[in-house]
Design an enzyme around this catalytic site. Structure first.
Site, mmCIF file in Angstrom:
data_model
loop_
_atom_site.group_PDB
_atom_site.id
_atom_site.type_symbol
_atom_site.label_atom_id
_atom_site.label_comp_id
_atom_site.label_asym_id
_atom_site.label_seq_id
_atom_site.Cartn_x
_atom_site.Cartn_y
_atom_site.Cartn_z
ATOM 1 N N GLU A 263 43.041 20.505 62.889
ATOM 2 C CA GLU A 263 44.489 20.556 63.166
ATOM 3 C C GLU A 263 45.233 20.616 61.841
ATOM 4 O OE1 GLU A 263 45.755 16.822 65.040
ATOM 5 O OE2 GLU A 263 44.179 15.775 63.941
ATOM 6 N N LEU B 70 44.472 14.684 67.035
ATOM 7 C CA LEU B 70 45.474 13.927 67.776
ATOM 8 C C LEU B 70 45.837 14.728 69.026
ATOM 9 C CD1 LEU B 70 47.270 11.341 67.558
ATOM 10 C CD2 LEU B 70 49.116 12.919 67.008
ATOM 11 N N LYS C 295 46.880 7.392 66.930
ATOM 12 C CA LYS C 295 47.957 7.748 65.995
ATOM 13 C C LYS C 295 48.224 6.576 65.044
ATOM 14 C CE LYS C 295 52.324 10.352 66.065
ATOM 15 N NZ LYS C 295 51.910 11.373 65.095
#
Ligand code: PDD
Length: 286
Positions: free
Chosen positions: A182, A206, A150
């Site tokens: 995503e 993620l 992240k």
């Protein structure tokens, strides 16, 4: 004015200053976390802490703060800023070595920069997008190959949101080799034949803390889950679609590239998942 946390002190936001040589600023050499606050309590603090430790480890950075200290900073910000509903943003960078250099500085002599601030969002739970769903577009995924970390490299996700905004959509799903990775700041799901379908965890996405919780609760509620790739055309023909993140919880997706999903309103399974997610996570909030 907000009180923020910077390197050991709680100070007014306009007094919080960092060096122009900070590697977070020059190189996006930093990691972050966003934890939601509902009724003054933190949702899944433990999960966010573990992912933070993992992100730091993957970038060869130490964690400068213990879990207990970090929790108490989160709590202090909630109290000092009267956050009933909202978010706590946390960022740790590799610090400033006093100049620009691609080579990592010596961690023994270069302290990391630690920043936390709160964001009040009174309508976090009943935002318009939660009620009526969001419209998304599909775009090519042009991010780097370690999306499981992240990091604060958010330029492409930001460009993706702008591309969506330009055509009156709310967000974008990114596509790599024909399959959805995503959303720009969330994980992506569809429902087909009553099954929840979402891409499996890898370096391509993620590993959402909300994703982990939603899949756990769905399994407990005897819902079927398939962790596999899906394409935009499969998504457009799905029964339902939704996203998850710490700031949107479970939010319905009602159209993709201008085409409605089913009848164009939030689906029943998505609504149920949102309820289950909120009920269960509020129970264990700290
Ligand atoms: N974004 N995928 C991406 C690319 C994200 O940036 C996020 C979170 C998620 C969902 O992860 P989680 O469930 O742990 O929030 C998935 C945060 C909210 C943000 O950037 O604001």
């Amino acid at each position: 004015m907000r009180t923020v946390y910077l390197n050991g002190s709680f100070i007014p936001e306009n007094e919080a200053k960092i060096s122009i040589f900070d590697r977070g600023f020059l190189m996006s050499d930093g990691v972050y976390e966003v934890t939601s606050v509902i009724e003054r309590k933190l949702i899944d603090f433990e999960g966010h802490f573990h992912r933070l430790e993992r992100s730091l480890f993957e970038l060869d950075m130490k964690n400068p703060l213990t879990k207990e200290v970090l929790l108490s900073i989160h709590k202090s910000l909630i109290n000092k800023n009267g956050v009933n509903n909202g978010l706590i943003y946390l960022q740790i960078t590799r610090g400033s070595a006093g100049d620009r250099d691609f080579v990592f500085p010596d961690p023994e002599t270069t302290p990391q920069t630690v920043v936390l601030f709160s964001q009040n969002k009174e309508n976090l739970l009943d935002s318009p997008s939660a009620i009526s769903g969001i419209k998304i577009i599909s775009i090519e995924d042009q991010r780097w190959g370690r999306r499981d970390i992240k990091t604060t490299q958010l330029l492409y996700p930001s460009i993706g949101k702008m591309m969506a905004k330009k055509v009156n959509a709310d967000d974008a799903w990114m596509v790599q080799d024909g399959y959805v990775t995503e959303g720009t700041s969330n994980n992506a799901y569809i429902i087909k034949n009553g099954k929840i379908i979402t891409r499996a965890k890898s370096n391509d996405i993620l590993h959402g803390i909300t994703r982990a919780a939603v899949l756990r609760f769905a399994e407990e509620a005897q819902m079927e889950i398939e962790e596999r790739n899906f394409s935009i055309s499969e998504a457009r023909d799905a029964e339902e679609a939704f996203i998850t993140s710490a700031s949107s919880f479970v939010t319905p997706v009602v159209s993709i590239d201008g085409q409605n999903i089913a009848n164009g309103s939030p689906g029943p399974m998505t609504q149920r998942l949102r309820e289950i997610y909120l009920d269960e996570s509020i129970k264990t909030a700290i």
